[in-house]
Design an enzyme around this catalytic site. Sequence first.
Site, short mmCIF file in Angstrom:
data_model
loop_
_atom_site.label_atom_id
_atom_site.label_comp_id
_atom_site.label_asym_id
_atom_site.label_seq_id
_atom_site.Cartn_x
_atom_site.Cartn_y
_atom_site.Cartn_z
N ASP A 1 1.11 -1.17 -0.34
CA ASP A 1 0.02 -0.18 -0.31
C ASP A 1 1.08 1.03 0.46
O ASP A 1 1.80 1.41 0.80
CB ASP A 1 -0.93 0.05 1.44
CG ASP A 1 -1.81 0.73 0.86
OD1 ASP A 1 -2.03 2.14 0.17
OD2 ASP A 1 -3.61 0.51 1.42
N GLU B 1 -6.60 3.50 -5.75
CA GLU B 1 -8.02 4.37 -4.93
C GLU B 1 -8.54 6.06 -5.41
O GLU B 1 -7.59 7.10 -5.21
CB GLU B 1 -7.54 4.86 -3.19
CG GLU B 1 -8.62 5.22 -2.39
CD GLU B 1 -8.35 5.54 -1.10
OE1 GLU B 1 -9.21 5.77 -0.15
OE2 GLU B 1 -6.97 6.67 -1.27
#
Length: 562
Positions: free
Chosen positions: A98, A256
Amino acid sequence: MNPKWWKESVVYQIYPISFMDSNGDGIGDLRGIISKLDYLQDLGVDVIWVCPIYKSPNHDNGYDISDYCDIMDEFGTMGDFDLLLKEIHLRGMKLMMDLVLNHTSHKHAWFLDSRRSKDDPKRDFYIWRKGKGGGPPNNWESYFSGSVWEYDQETDEYYLHLYSKYQPDLNWENPQVIEKLHEMVAWWLKKGVDGFRFDAIAHIVKQQGLPDAENPHQRPTVRAYEMFSNLDDVHTLLQNLYDKVLYFYDIMTVGETSGLGPEEALDYVGDGRRELNMTFQFEHMFLDAASAGSGKWDAVPWSLIELKKIMSNWQIVLHNRGWNANYLCNHDQPRAVSRFGDDVVCRVPSAKMLATFIHTLEGTPYIYQGEEIGMTNVAFDSIDEYRDVETLNYYEEKRSQGVSEEEIMRAVHKKSRDNARTPMQWDATENAGFTTGDPWLSVNSNYMEINVVRAVKDHDSIFHYYKKLIQLRKKHKVIVYGEYKLLLPLHEEIYAYTRTLENEQLLIILNFFGREPVFEMPEEMDPQGMELLISNFEPKKGEDLTRLKLRPYEARVYLKRL
């Protein structure tokens, strides 16, 4: 069809601080993850997505990075990371990191240099401006409440932060910033990681001139959103990253990118775009919110018809043109079974039904830790038990406006990000087996009933249902690549659809509520020859598939060869 390994994978998301603590300090860590890899292998997942583990002062649980090429002290060492990567690969699984490229921590060496002087070589690594009219440079509002601007007395200027003041935004107009970030991404890929989830990637470009937002009757977060989200230059920068770094590795990437519909998402994930493999869409995450963004705390009843419209649109538009990332919860969202199911009376069947939904759509399914055992929202009595910065800011803001404690806590219990962040419930021992110390965030009190040991022993559990779904996905290509078609679009309780690939067709029937509606087989569909692949209830003897009375939260998946 364009087969890819990441299309055929199932991803399991780990929030490391809450997953497993190996040393008794109350904080999950890398060694803790390593100790549970056999469990994840048994579940059958292919990719492990680990939320940020980089060096960080931890103001936003690791999403404020102070050193991209080191590990947070609480999580372990780079040696622990290397062992984790090795052990994941030994089990035939992959690791997705991430990565936050929009901002760093205010403790990052670049920012420490940047704020030291207006003449420092790294001053332009971040976005600095003089104030205006005795206040901030513009009226944009942070995602975490308050202005996006923080005044810095040292140089008498403001720096921009879309999130907390501890997360200054990087200046992607500076070629040196881009070069440094490319080098860092390549460094991790050379270590052998298998992909990245790019946090807040839609925000790396801000509108030229940073003008004030209009529409003074709306919250600044809403009206300013289009000035720092999904701007055209984001695609130029991502294509540059792909061409110079990502292209050389067979990896998985997901972005995202809130605020998009499926047509706009194709700009990121469309075949031949050279940007990302898939993006997380957020439209269904606002179904129960009075408005997008800050309105998330004002819960409203959600509509199944609206859910169908949103999900069907993404399924249809991206088919053979891009790829979906399918999820119902993550580290920023409430628990799926508490939000879209029934976590009191029908927790097990509703959790299984929701799992059936996510795993039978076209796209890569994502499981958030604990989802596979039906973990639920938590309802702490006091705000003092919460740790999430967004929740705490919301509480303070509402108290200052005179809103009652009871009303605020109702909203917190429904929507706080800490709902998903309570420690993983491994067994019925103290602190759910997560730690031998004091957990950084209290464990949900229902861990005696809801835990991994109990779920693994019970072959009718949610865990074993997930295992079967994953096995079916590996066996039947139609589950991965089949074309989606919605049935009964206006039915308020049943969500039904087909998936078709070559000579195979799936029929998926989902009862999203606790009543007993009747599913009527469409006239063009012949029930003869339909094989029941999976259901969360035993089928009744002699039942008529043309008029099927569904039990509360019942899910069925049929396969027919055409």
